[in-house]
Every structure is written in C-alpha cells, then in structure tokens.
Design a protein around this motif. Structure first.
Motif, PDB file in Angstrom:
ATOM      1  N   ILE A 128       2.179  -5.603  25.451  1.00  0.00           N
ATOM      2  CA  ILE A 128       3.056  -4.478  25.080  1.00  0.00           C
ATOM      3  C   ILE A 128       3.590  -3.790  26.335  1.00  0.00           C
ATOM      4  N   VAL A 129       2.720  -3.491  27.287  1.00  0.00           N
ATOM      5  CA  VAL A 129       3.160  -2.834  28.532  1.00  0.00           C
ATOM      6  C   VAL A 129       4.173  -3.705  29.261  1.00  0.00           C
ATOM      7  N   ASP A 130       3.886  -4.996  29.395  1.00  0.00           N
ATOM      8  CA  ASP A 130       4.811  -5.908  30.073  1.00  0.00           C
ATOM      9  C   ASP A 130       6.158  -5.979  29.364  1.00  0.00           C
ATOM     10  N   ALA A 131       6.146  -5.971  28.031  1.00  0.00           N
ATOM     11  CA  ALA A 131       7.391  -6.026  27.266  1.00  0.00           C
ATOM     12  C   ALA A 131       8.219  -4.755  27.448  1.00  0.00           C
ATOM     13  N   VAL A 132       7.576  -3.607  27.534  1.00  0.00           N
ATOM     14  CA  VAL A 132       8.310  -2.356  27.777  1.00  0.00           C
ATOM     15  C   VAL A 132       8.959  -2.403  29.155  1.00  0.00           C
ATOM     16  N   LYS A 133       8.223  -2.845  30.176  1.00  0.00           N
ATOM     17  CA  LYS A 133       8.796  -2.951  31.518  1.00  0.00           C
ATOM     18  C   LYS A 133       9.956  -3.950  31.537  1.00  0.00           C
ATOM     19  N   ASP A 134       9.791  -5.085  30.873  1.00  0.00           N
ATOM     20  CA  ASP A 134      10.875  -6.073  30.803  1.00  0.00           C
ATOM     21  C   ASP A 134      12.114  -5.485  30.136  1.00  0.00           C
ATOM     22  N   ARG A 135      11.899  -4.697  29.087  1.00  0.00           N
ATOM     23  CA  ARG A 135      13.030  -4.086  28.383  1.00  0.00           C
ATOM     24  C   ARG A 135      13.776  -3.104  29.291  1.00  0.00           C
ATOM     25  N   LEU A 136      13.030  -2.296  30.037  1.00  0.00           N
ATOM     26  CA  LEU A 136      13.676  -1.366  30.957  1.00  0.00           C
ATOM     27  C   LEU A 136      14.487  -2.110  32.016  1.00  0.00           C
ATOM     28  N   ARG A 137      13.968  -3.209  32.513  1.00  0.00           N
ATOM     29  CA  ARG A 137      14.666  -3.997  33.537  1.00  0.00           C
ATOM     30  C   ARG A 137      15.913  -4.682  32.979  1.00  0.00           C
ATOM     31  N   SER A 138      15.902  -5.011  31.702  1.00  0.00           N
ATOM     32  CA  SER A 138      16.964  -5.843  31.123  1.00  0.00           C
ATOM     33  C   SER A 138      18.257  -5.095  30.818  1.00  0.00           C
TER      34      SER A 138
ATOM     35  N   PRO B 171      14.783   3.872  41.408  1.00  0.00           N
ATOM     36  CA  PRO B 171      14.612   2.597  42.093  1.00  0.00           C
ATOM     37  C   PRO B 171      13.417   1.775  41.609  1.00  0.00           C
ATOM     38  N   GLY B 172      12.629   2.301  40.672  1.00  0.00           N
ATOM     39  CA  GLY B 172      11.486   1.511  40.242  1.00  0.00           C
ATOM     40  C   GLY B 172      10.787   2.068  39.022  1.00  0.00           C
ATOM     41  N   ILE B 173       9.691   1.422  38.685  1.00  0.00           N
ATOM     42  CA  ILE B 173       8.855   1.766  37.533  1.00  0.00           C
ATOM     43  C   ILE B 173       7.423   1.906  38.044  1.00  0.00           C
ATOM     44  N   GLN B 174       6.726   2.892  37.522  1.00  0.00           N
ATOM     45  CA  GLN B 174       5.315   3.085  37.866  1.00  0.00           C
ATOM     46  C   GLN B 174       4.557   3.214  36.547  1.00  0.00           C
ATOM     47  N   VAL B 175       3.328   2.699  36.503  1.00  0.00           N
ATOM     48  CA  VAL B 175       2.549   2.747  35.269  1.00  0.00           C
ATOM     49  C   VAL B 175       1.170   3.344  35.549  1.00  0.00           C
ATOM     50  N   GLN B 176       0.758   4.248  34.670  1.00  0.00           N
ATOM     51  CA  GLN B 176      -0.600   4.789  34.693  1.00  0.00           C
ATOM     52  C   GLN B 176      -1.349   4.230  33.487  1.00  0.00           C
ATOM     53  N   TYR B 177      -2.632   3.980  33.672  1.00  0.00           N
ATOM     54  CA  TYR B 177      -3.442   3.410  32.600  1.00  0.00           C
ATOM     55  C   TYR B 177      -4.649   4.284  32.302  1.00  0.00           C
ATOM     56  N   GLY B 178      -4.949   4.423  31.034  1.00  0.00           N
ATOM     57  CA  GLY B 178      -6.173   5.092  30.626  1.00  0.00           C
ATOM     58  C   GLY B 178      -7.270   4.055  30.457  1.00  0.00           C
ATOM     59  N   GLU B 179      -8.484   4.520  30.477  1.00  0.00           N
ATOM     60  CA  GLU B 179      -9.612   3.614  30.291  1.00  0.00           C
ATOM     61  C   GLU B 179      -9.790   3.322  28.808  1.00  0.00           C
ATOM     62  N   PRO B 180      -9.951   2.047  28.426  1.00  0.00           N
ATOM     63  CA  PRO B 180     -10.154   1.713  27.011  1.00  0.00           C
ATOM     64  C   PRO B 180     -11.425   2.367  26.486  1.00  0.00           C
TER      65      PRO B 180
ATOM     66  N   ALA C 118     -12.023  -7.806  17.034  1.00  0.00           N
ATOM     67  CA  ALA C 118     -13.484  -7.812  17.163  1.00  0.00           C
ATOM     68  C   ALA C 118     -13.910  -7.814  18.630  1.00  0.00           C
ATOM     69  N   TYR C 119     -13.096  -8.414  19.476  1.00  0.00           N
ATOM     70  CA  TYR C 119     -13.402  -8.493  20.903  1.00  0.00           C
ATOM     71  C   TYR C 119     -12.427  -7.620  21.686  1.00  0.00           C
ATOM     72  N   SER C 120     -12.986  -6.782  22.541  1.00  0.00           N
ATOM     73  CA  SER C 120     -12.141  -5.854  23.296  1.00  0.00           C
ATOM     74  C   SER C 120     -11.179  -6.591  24.219  1.00  0.00           C
ATOM     75  N   GLN C 121     -11.536  -7.792  24.683  1.00  0.00           N
ATOM     76  CA  GLN C 121     -10.635  -8.551  25.540  1.00  0.00           C
ATOM     77  C   GLN C 121      -9.354  -8.926  24.800  1.00  0.00           C
ATOM     78  N   ASP C 122      -9.471  -9.223  23.502  1.00  0.00           N
ATOM     79  CA  ASP C 122      -8.277  -9.530  22.708  1.00  0.00           C
ATOM     80  C   ASP C 122      -7.384  -8.295  22.588  1.00  0.00           C
ATOM     81  N   ALA C 123      -8.007  -7.126  22.435  1.00  0.00           N
ATOM     82  CA  ALA C 123      -7.240  -5.879  22.390  1.00  0.00           C
ATOM     83  C   ALA C 123      -6.527  -5.641  23.721  1.00  0.00           C
ATOM     84  N   MET C 124      -7.216  -5.918  24.824  1.00  0.00           N
ATOM     85  CA  MET C 124      -6.619  -5.735  26.149  1.00  0.00           C
ATOM     86  C   MET C 124      -5.465  -6.702  26.360  1.00  0.00           C
ATOM     87  N   ASP C 125      -5.592  -7.930  25.864  1.00  0.00           N
ATOM     88  CA  ASP C 125      -4.494  -8.901  25.981  1.00  0.00           C
ATOM     89  C   ASP C 125      -3.254  -8.395  25.247  1.00  0.00           C
TER      90      ASP C 125
END
Length: 162
Positions: free
Chosen positions: A100-110, A129-138, A88-95
């Motif tokens: 999900i994004v953080d978990a994908v990065k953690d998985r790649l590092r692990s 040597p690294g990871i880069q992330v692009q974000y779309g606007e909600p 119902a709240y977009s902030q909850d969707a963003m959380d």
C-alpha cells in the motif's frame, strides 16, 4: 485557491488509482474509521487514507515592481495511512502494508508535477523535490488485528498572482 482544493485534488488523485486494500480516502478527519466500508469480501487487510495539511508557508516573489508579483504557497501534506489487517501472521500484514505504501508513492510519482491536473489549476507542483515517509510501529489490538500507521509526506505548491 484554497487548502480545501489542495486536499480534494490530492485525495482524488490517490483515490482514483484504485490501490489494492486502500478502501477509503478522506480529505478531513473522520470521527471514526469503519474498516469494513468499501472492503472486498474476504479481504484480510483494509486501509484508510487521510489527506492532512500539517503546515504551510507563503512568500511573495516580486516580478514587475513593488505592486505586482506572485505568491508561492507551499503546503506540507501528510497522507496518513491507517492499516487494519486480520492476517494470522503479522508478516503477511506487513507485506500488505508495504504494498500500500509503495503504491501511494508510485501514484504520487506518476502524475508529473501536477498530479495529472492541467496547467493553471490548483496545483503548480506536487511531491517535488521529494517524498518522505514516517512509519509507526505495528501493534496487535485486543481483537487480534495487526494495526500499522504510515505518513507519506510531500509538498504541494500553488502559485497565485498577487
């Protein structure tokens, strides 16, 4: 060694992590994403991931003279995330999206340099040597769902004797 093997290795590594709300991982573009597939009942946020090779480069490393050596193939991989949330709240969707994004990065590092694969396999090194992330606007779609996109970019390197 092939692009298909790279897509499958990356897809399997991420899918096997069991990332919360990441319900599907594709190794090629689906015609349509059904966000209800594999989603736990009552889960307001659902996501699909797609392994997309957006480019590659290849170079020869001469070791042992003109007719012997190695080929280094670097695949520019973007793991695309498509998130669909009925919170119902977009902030909850963003959380949920951030988790999900953080978990994908953690998985790649692990996975060390080879995403958990043994030496001499499909991947010589990944996410180095690294990871880069692009974000779309909600955005909010006509059904009231919050939809967000991200692209987690990294390089997968193969070394083959040539």
């Amino acid at each position: 060694m092939s692009r298909q093997q790279v897509r499958e290795a990356v897809g399997t590594w991420i899918a096997d992590a069991g990332i919360t709300n990441l319900n599907q991982v594709f190794t090629s573009h689906p015609k349509r994403i059904n966000f209800e597939q594999n989603a736990p009942v009552g889960s307001p946020t659902r996501a699909a991931g797609l392994v997309f090779i957006q480019g590659e480069t290849e170079e020869r490393i001469a070791v042992g003279g003109a007719y012997d050596g190695w080929k280094r193939i670097d695949y520019d991989v973007m793991f695309q995330l498509f998130i669909h949330s009925m919170h119902a709240y977009s902030q909850d969707a963003m959380d949920d999206f951030d988790a999900i994004v953080d978990a994908v990065k953690d998985r790649l590092r692990s996975g060390g340099h080879r995403l958990g694969l043994p030496d001499g396999s499909v991947i010589w090194q990944a996410a180095e040597p690294g990871i880069q992330v692009q974000y779309g606007e909600p955005k909010t779609n006509d059904g009231g769902a919050t939809e967000i996109w991200a692209g987690v970019e990294f390089t997968v390197t193969q070394m083959i004797q040539a």
